[in-house]
Design a protein around this motif. Structure first.
Motif, PDB file in Angstrom:
ATOM      1  N   THR A 198      21.462   0.005   0.722  1.00 40.53           N
ATOM      2  CA  THR A 198      20.019   0.053   0.956  1.00 40.53           C
ATOM      3  C   THR A 198      19.274  -0.548  -0.231  1.00 40.53           C
ATOM      4  N   THR A 199      18.156  -1.213   0.052  1.00 44.70           N
ATOM      5  CA  THR A 199      17.284  -1.741  -0.994  1.00 44.70           C
ATOM      6  C   THR A 199      15.847  -1.367  -0.664  1.00 44.70           C
ATOM      7  N   GLY A 200      15.175  -0.739  -1.595  1.00 44.26           N
ATOM      8  CA  GLY A 200      13.767  -0.410  -1.373  1.00 44.26           C
ATOM      9  C   GLY A 200      12.876  -1.617  -1.587  1.00 44.26           C
ATOM     10  N   VAL A 201      12.870  -2.143  -2.817  1.00 47.52           N
ATOM     11  CA  VAL A 201      12.057  -3.303  -3.200  1.00 47.52           C
ATOM     12  C   VAL A 201      12.945  -4.285  -3.955  1.00 47.52           C
ATOM     13  N   TYR A 202      12.907  -5.559  -3.543  1.00 49.35           N
ATOM     14  CA  TYR A 202      13.666  -6.593  -4.252  1.00 49.35           C
ATOM     15  C   TYR A 202      12.764  -7.811  -4.410  1.00 49.35           C
ATOM     16  N   VAL A 203      12.251  -8.008  -5.609  1.00 48.05           N
ATOM     17  CA  VAL A 203      11.386  -9.150  -5.932  1.00 48.05           C
ATOM     18  C   VAL A 203      12.139  -9.996  -6.945  1.00 48.05           C
ATOM     19  N   LYS A 204      12.655 -11.128  -6.501  1.00 47.02           N
ATOM     20  CA  LYS A 204      13.534 -11.937  -7.353  1.00 47.02           C
ATOM     21  C   LYS A 204      12.767 -12.781  -8.364  1.00 47.02           C
ATOM     22  N   LYS A 205      11.557 -13.204  -8.024  1.00 45.28           N
ATOM     23  CA  LYS A 205      10.780 -14.015  -8.963  1.00 45.28           C
ATOM     24  C   LYS A 205       9.293 -13.786  -8.691  1.00 45.28           C
ATOM     25  N   GLY A 206       8.672 -12.880  -9.473  1.00 42.55           N
ATOM     26  CA  GLY A 206       7.258 -12.601  -9.277  1.00 42.55           C
ATOM     27  C   GLY A 206       6.893 -11.214  -9.756  1.00 42.55           C
ATOM     28  N   GLY A 207       5.628 -10.852  -9.565  1.00 45.77           N
ATOM     29  CA  GLY A 207       5.146  -9.543  -9.951  1.00 45.77           C
ATOM     30  C   GLY A 207       5.141  -8.582  -8.771  1.00 45.77           C
ATOM     31  N   PHE A 208       4.877  -7.310  -9.077  1.00 49.23           N
ATOM     32  CA  PHE A 208       4.884  -6.280  -8.033  1.00 49.23           C
ATOM     33  C   PHE A 208       3.824  -5.233  -8.323  1.00 49.23           C
ATOM     34  N   THR A 209       3.075  -4.855  -7.270  1.00 44.57           N
ATOM     35  CA  THR A 209       2.060  -3.807  -7.368  1.00 44.57           C
ATOM     36  C   THR A 209       2.149  -2.904  -6.148  1.00 44.57           C
ATOM     37  N   THR A 210       2.062  -1.605  -6.383  1.00 49.64           N
ATOM     38  CA  THR A 210       1.880  -0.665  -5.281  1.00 49.64           C
ATOM     39  C   THR A 210       0.598   0.124  -5.509  1.00 49.64           C
ATOM     40  N   THR A 211      -0.163   0.307  -4.435  1.00 47.92           N
ATOM     41  CA  THR A 211      -1.369   1.133  -4.521  1.00 47.92           C
ATOM     42  C   THR A 211      -1.167   2.469  -3.823  1.00 47.92           C
ATOM     43  N   GLY A 212       0.062   2.739  -3.405  1.00 49.48           N
ATOM     44  CA  GLY A 212       0.362   4.002  -2.736  1.00 49.48           C
ATOM     45  C   GLY A 212       1.695   4.561  -3.199  1.00 49.48           C
TER      46      GLY A 212
ATOM     47  N   SER B  70       0.812  -1.223   0.000  1.00 45.29           N
ATOM     48  CA  SER B  70       0.000   0.000   0.000  1.00 45.29           C
ATOM     49  C   SER B  70       0.840   1.267   0.000  1.00 45.29           C
ATOM     50  N   GLY B  71       2.146   1.122  -0.072  1.00 42.77           N
ATOM     51  CA  GLY B  71       3.052   2.262  -0.078  1.00 42.77           C
ATOM     52  C   GLY B  71       4.350   1.896   0.609  1.00 42.77           C
ATOM     53  N   LEU B  72       5.378   2.741   0.406  1.00 42.85           N
ATOM     54  CA  LEU B  72       6.699   2.413   0.925  1.00 42.85           C
ATOM     55  C   LEU B  72       7.476   3.683   1.226  1.00 42.85           C
ATOM     56  N   GLU B  73       8.146   3.694   2.368  1.00 43.38           N
ATOM     57  CA  GLU B  73       9.055   4.771   2.756  1.00 43.38           C
ATOM     58  C   GLU B  73      10.304   4.122   3.346  1.00 43.38           C
ATOM     59  N   VAL B  74      11.444   4.266   2.661  1.00 43.03           N
ATOM     60  CA  VAL B  74      12.690   3.665   3.122  1.00 43.03           C
ATOM     61  C   VAL B  74      13.761   4.742   3.183  1.00 43.03           C
ATOM     62  N   SER B  75      14.412   4.842   4.347  1.00 43.20           N
ATOM     63  CA  SER B  75      15.518   5.771   4.532  1.00 43.20           C
ATOM     64  C   SER B  75      16.706   4.997   5.086  1.00 43.20           C
ATOM     65  N   GLY B  76      17.750   4.800   4.261  1.00 44.79           N
ATOM     66  CA  GLY B  76      18.895   4.010   4.685  1.00 44.79           C
ATOM     67  C   GLY B  76      20.203   4.635   4.269  1.00 44.79           C
ATOM     68  N   LYS B  77      21.279   3.941   4.604  1.00 46.34           N
ATOM     69  CA  LYS B  77      22.610   4.400   4.242  1.00 46.34           C
ATOM     70  C   LYS B  77      23.154   3.514   3.126  1.00 46.34           C
TER      71      LYS B  77
ATOM     72  N   VAL C  48       4.007  -5.671 -13.374  1.00 49.65           N
ATOM     73  CA  VAL C  48       4.497  -4.607 -12.498  1.00 49.65           C
ATOM     74  C   VAL C  48       3.554  -3.425 -12.665  1.00 49.65           C
ATOM     75  N   ASN C  49       2.836  -3.097 -11.615  1.00 52.28           N
ATOM     76  CA  ASN C  49       1.804  -2.068 -11.671  1.00 52.28           C
ATOM     77  C   ASN C  49       2.139  -0.962 -10.679  1.00 52.28           C
ATOM     78  N   PHE C  50       2.568   0.187 -11.208  1.00 53.63           N
ATOM     79  CA  PHE C  50       2.906   1.324 -10.345  1.00 53.63           C
ATOM     80  C   PHE C  50       1.701   2.222 -10.075  1.00 53.63           C
ATOM     81  N   ASN C  51       0.560   1.940 -10.708  1.00 54.82           N
ATOM     82  CA  ASN C  51      -0.700   2.646 -10.452  1.00 54.82           C
ATOM     83  C   ASN C  51      -0.587   4.166 -10.548  1.00 54.82           C
ATOM     84  N   ASN C  52       0.344   4.634 -11.391  1.00 59.29           N
ATOM     85  CA  ASN C  52       0.531   6.076 -11.606  1.00 59.29           C
ATOM     86  C   ASN C  52       0.772   6.838 -10.303  1.00 59.29           C
ATOM     87  N   LYS C  53       1.409   6.183  -9.352  1.00 61.22           N
ATOM     88  CA  LYS C  53       1.659   6.815  -8.064  1.00 61.22           C
ATOM     89  C   LYS C  53       2.947   7.644  -8.094  1.00 61.22           C
TER      90      LYS C  53
END
Length: 336
Positions: free
Chosen positions: A243-257, A233-240, A281-286
């Motif tokens: 850092t990895t935000g999203v890592y999907v090695k085998k599959g699809g990805f959707t965010t609704t936020g 439903s959304g993602l906020e990552v703050s690292g040094k 992969v659906n970014f939903n125009n976010k």
């Protein structure tokens, strides 16, 4: 210890294990059970104020839940406690609880854990909200750690909101876990780490917020042992660094936020590698922003079908070390 059973059968309903049942000293247990059957019914509550303790400790437990609704509640105000600790769980397990509330970690060795379950049986865990810590510290913690059996014994996790006030904390770690569904996750280092060794699985979460600002921060990671389709439903990552935000090695990805990923050197913003039948992969125009430093990859898409827009705000630094990584803003391979 409040209650301990070995080579026995223990049935509990309308039970409150509190301070009157045991000493307030460190290293205590609300319920301890070994090589026994534990049946949990309605309204079982455990309240512990000591440090380095376990709400439920089990070794080789046959567990049965007969409650009409999730009624197990664990409250532990001390430091470095574990709400549920079950090892050698070699029979199928279906455990439900209403909520787990813990204090901060004690130190870098004795850290707080909402639920730890390890075994070769099929582990199904259903929890309400898990809250760890009352103030932000530099400690370690796990919201949920589950290692289930392989193949058809892959587990399932259905979790509420997870909030951890430790900078090096992990929200959910699931090994040999087919399906994970959670509410919002707020943690310090890793939001979700999932390994599926069975048939195609799924990861569905609320908003993931990783805010410890540490090296090796990860929003979500799914391995290539088995297919996992991800929806958040959304993602906020703050690292040094790294850092990895999203890592999907085998599959699809959707965010609704919306998504905002900030990292330093040798980092990945979004990595998705699809496979036949699981490649959307659906970014939903976010509103999605990736801001990384040197030797980093902003967005990497492979064998994917992208719908509803693309990531438009990508910033990466220079390529400074050819033996590590080359900076790339967007890599698209076999993408439609």
């Amino acid at each position: 210890t409040g209650i301990f059973a070995e080579n026995s059968e223990l049935t509990m309903s309308y039970t409150n294990i509190g301070e009157e049942n045991y000493s307030k000293a460190s290293t205590s247990m609300g319920i301890g059970i070994k090589d026994s059957k534990l049946t949990v019914g309605e309204k079982v509550t455990i309240n512990i104020s000591g440090d380095k303790s376990q709400g439920i400790y089990g070794d080789g437990v046959v567990y049965q839940d007969t409650s009409a609704a999730d009624s197990l509640e664990i409250n532990m105000s001390g430091l470095g406690n574990t709400g549920i600790y079950l090892k050698n769980q070699n029979t199928d397990l279906n455990l439900k609880d209403k909520s787990i509330t813990l204090g901060n970690s004690f130190d870098t060795v004795n850290y707080s854990v909402g639920a730890y379950i390890n075994g070769t049986g099929k582990i199904s865990l259903e929890t309400g909200n898990i809250t760890i810590g009352t103030s932000q510290t530099d400690g370690n913690a796990f919201g949920v750690y589950v290692k289930s059996g392989t193949g058809t014994n892959n587990g399932n996790l259905t979790l509420g909101n997870i909030q951890i006030s430790e900078n090096s904390s992990i929200g959910v770690y699931g090994e040999n876990v087919k399906d994970i569904s959670t509410g919002n996750i707020k943690t310090g280092k890793i939001g979700v780490y999932q390994i599926n060794s069975g048939t195609a699985g799924s990861l569905n979460t609320g908003v993931i917020n990783v805010n410890g600002n540490v090296d090796g921060a990860v929003g979500l990671y799914t391995s290539d042992n088995g297919i996992i389709d991800v929806s958040i439903s959304g993602l906020e990552v703050s690292g040094k660094n790294q850092t990895t935000g999203v890592y999907v090695k085998k599959g699809g990805f959707t965010t609704t936020g919306n998504m905002n990923i900030t990292g330093m050197n040798q980092s990945y913003g979004i990595f998705v590698q699809g496979t036949t039948g699981h490649n959307t992969v659906n970014f939903n125009n976010k509103d999605i922003s990736v801001n990384l430093q040197n030797d980093s990859i902003g967005v990497y898409l492979s064998d994917a079908s992208v719908t509803n827009g693309m990531v438009k705000n990508i910033t990466v630094g220079n390529s400074t070390n050819s033996s590590v990584m080359q900076s790339v803003g967007l890599h698209a391979e076999n993408v439609s």
